[in-house]
Enzyme design. Structure first.
Site, PDB file in Angstrom:
ATOM      1  N   LYS A   9    -120.398  94.599 -50.894  1.00  0.00           N
ATOM      2  CA  LYS A   9    -119.777  93.309 -51.207  1.00  0.00           C
ATOM      3  C   LYS A   9    -119.662  92.422 -49.960  1.00  0.00           C
ATOM      4  O   LYS A   9    -119.771  92.907 -48.829  1.00  0.00           O
ATOM      5  CB  LYS A   9    -118.387  93.552 -51.819  1.00  0.00           C
ATOM      6  N   TYR A  49    -119.349  91.458 -63.995  1.00  0.00           N
ATOM      7  CA  TYR A  49    -117.939  91.756 -64.268  1.00  0.00           C
ATOM      8  C   TYR A  49    -117.511  91.269 -65.650  1.00  0.00           C
ATOM      9  O   TYR A  49    -116.385  90.803 -65.828  1.00  0.00           O
ATOM     10  CB  TYR A  49    -117.057  91.166 -63.174  1.00  0.00           C
ATOM     11  N   ASN A 122    -112.746  95.100 -51.588  1.00  0.00           N
ATOM     12  CA  ASN A 122    -112.822  96.552 -51.370  1.00  0.00           C
ATOM     13  C   ASN A 122    -114.226  97.058 -51.010  1.00  0.00           C
ATOM     14  O   ASN A 122    -114.580  98.194 -51.286  1.00  0.00           O
ATOM     15  CB  ASN A 122    -112.235  97.300 -52.571  1.00  0.00           C
ATOM     16  N   HIS A 125    -119.079  98.162 -54.549  1.00  0.00           N
ATOM     17  CA  HIS A 125    -119.047  98.438 -55.988  1.00  0.00           C
ATOM     18  C   HIS A 125    -119.898  99.668 -56.249  1.00  0.00           C
ATOM     19  O   HIS A 125    -120.960  99.826 -55.651  1.00  0.00           O
ATOM     20  CB  HIS A 125    -119.629  97.264 -56.787  1.00  0.00           C
ATOM     21  N   GLU A 136    -125.736  97.759 -65.564  1.00  0.00           N
ATOM     22  CA  GLU A 136    -125.702  97.098 -64.254  1.00  0.00           C
ATOM     23  C   GLU A 136    -127.069  97.152 -63.549  1.00  0.00           C
ATOM     24  O   GLU A 136    -127.501  96.175 -62.946  1.00  0.00           O
ATOM     25  CB  GLU A 136    -124.640  97.763 -63.377  1.00  0.00           C
TER      26      GLU A 136
HETATM   27  N1  UDP Z   1    -110.207  93.300 -58.826  1.00  0.00           N
HETATM   28  C1  UDP Z   1    -109.228  92.480 -58.269  1.00  0.00           C
HETATM   29  N2  UDP Z   1    -107.933  92.559 -58.748  1.00  0.00           N
HETATM   30  C2  UDP Z   1    -107.575  93.444 -59.723  1.00  0.00           C
HETATM   31  C3  UDP Z   1    -108.574  94.275 -60.274  1.00  0.00           C
HETATM   32  C4  UDP Z   1    -109.873  94.180 -59.806  1.00  0.00           C
HETATM   33  O1  UDP Z   1    -109.523  91.677 -57.389  1.00  0.00           O
HETATM   34  O2  UDP Z   1    -106.397  93.493 -60.091  1.00  0.00           O
HETATM   35  C5  UDP Z   1    -111.600  93.222 -58.320  1.00  0.00           C
HETATM   36  C6  UDP Z   1    -111.926  94.321 -57.295  1.00  0.00           C
HETATM   37  O3  UDP Z   1    -112.820  93.789 -56.308  1.00  0.00           O
HETATM   38  C7  UDP Z   1    -112.584  95.367 -58.149  1.00  0.00           C
HETATM   39  C8  UDP Z   1    -113.351  94.510 -59.151  1.00  0.00           C
HETATM   40  O4  UDP Z   1    -112.504  93.395 -59.396  1.00  0.00           O
HETATM   41  O5  UDP Z   1    -113.424  96.239 -57.404  1.00  0.00           O
HETATM   42  C9  UDP Z   1    -113.721  95.195 -60.455  1.00  0.00           C
HETATM   43  O6  UDP Z   1    -112.570  95.736 -61.070  1.00  0.00           O
HETATM   44  P1  UDP Z   1    -112.605  97.191 -61.714  1.00  0.00           P
HETATM   45  O7  UDP Z   1    -111.320  97.401 -62.413  1.00  0.00           O
HETATM   46  O8  UDP Z   1    -113.873  97.379 -62.502  1.00  0.00           O
HETATM   47  O9  UDP Z   1    -112.594  98.166 -60.424  1.00  0.00           O
HETATM   48  P2  UDP Z   1    -113.732  99.070 -59.760  1.00  0.00           P
HETATM   49  O10 UDP Z   1    -114.581  99.639 -60.869  1.00  0.00           O
HETATM   50  O11 UDP Z   1    -114.511  98.211 -58.803  1.00  0.00           O
HETATM   51  O12 UDP Z   1    -112.962 100.148 -59.018  1.00  0.00           O
HETATM   52 MG    MG Z   2    -115.418  98.838 -62.622  1.00  0.00          MG
END
Ligand code: UDP
Ligand code: MG
Length: 148
Positions: A9, A49, A122, A125, A136
Site C-alpha cells: 500500500k 474494497y 497498514n 493487503h 481480487e
Molecule cells: N480500514 C480502515 N478503517 C476500518 C477498517 C478498515 O481504514 O475501520 C481499511 C484498512 O486499510 C483495511 C482496509 O480498510 O486494511 C480493508 O478492511 P478489511 O476489514 O477488509 O481489513 P483487512 O482484510 O485489510 O485486514
Molecule cells: Mg479484507
C-alpha cells in the site's frame, strides 16, 4: 495450490518498506506467480474494497489506496500474486490483524502500521479467503500475466 493477492500500500511505498515486506513473505517459501506496479484509479480501489461499500470509512480508504495521503508518485501500489500450500492463511498470519494497535508487534502491520487521516494505514493487503483471492487476482491481473 492456493493463490493470494498481495498489495504493497502507499504508506509502505512512502516508507520504503517494500523490500522488508517481500523479505518476510519470501521466508514463507511460497512461489511468486506475478508482479506489477499498478496505477490505482478510483474505480479499481472501489471494486477492490467492494465489501466496504456503505461504511463510514470507505471514501477515506479509497483515497488512501489512490495515494492521496502519502508522498508517492502516480497513485501507485505494487501488486503480487503468490501461490503455495495455505498461501492465504500463511500471509495473513505474518501481516497481522487489520488494526495496527491490535496486531502482534512482530507482524508487518503491528510493527509498521498506523492510524492517520481517518484511515488505517497498514502497509499491506493480503486476500482473506479463497473466494476473495480469486476475485481480487482477476481484478488486478490478466490471466496471461499469471505464471503457472
Ligand atoms: N480500514 C480502515 N478503517 C476500518 C477498517 C478498515 O481504514 O475501520 C481499511 C484498512 O486499510 C483495511 C482496509 O480498510 O486494511 C480493508 O478492511 P478489511 O476489514 O477488509 O481489513 P483487512 O482484510 O485489510 O485486514
Ligand atoms: Mg479484507
Amino acid at each position: 495450490m492456493e493463490k493470494t493477492l498481495i498489495l504493497i500500500k502507499p504508506d509502505a511505498i512512502e516508507k520504503r518498506l517494500t523490500g522488508v515486506i517481500l523479505d518476510r513473505i519470501e521466508s514463507l517459501g511460497l512461489q511468486l506467480a506475478s508482479a506489477k506496479v499498478a496505477v490505482v484509479t478510483e474505480k479499481l480501489a472501489r471494486e477492490h474494497y467492494a465489501n466496504l461499500a456503505g461504511t463510514p470509512f470507505v471514501d477515506n480508504v479509497v483515497k488512501f489506496m489512490m495515494g492521496n495521503f502519502n508522498n508517492i508518485e502516480n497513485r501507485r501500489v505494487y501488486a503480487f500474486v503468490y501461490k503455495g500450500e495455505d498461501a492465504i492463511a500463511k500471509v495473513r498470519h505474518i501481516i497481522g490483524v487489520t488494526d495496527p494497535d491490535k496486531a502482534d508487534p512482530w507482524t508487518i502491520r503491528g510493527q509498521f502500521g498506523q492510524k492517520k487521516n481517518g484511515v488505517i494505514q497498514n502497509c499491506v493487503h493480503a486476500s482473506g479467503s479463497q473466494e476473495d483471492a480469486e476475485r481480487e487476482i482477476a481484478l488486478w491481473f490478466k490471466p496471461e500475466e499469471i505464471v503457472e
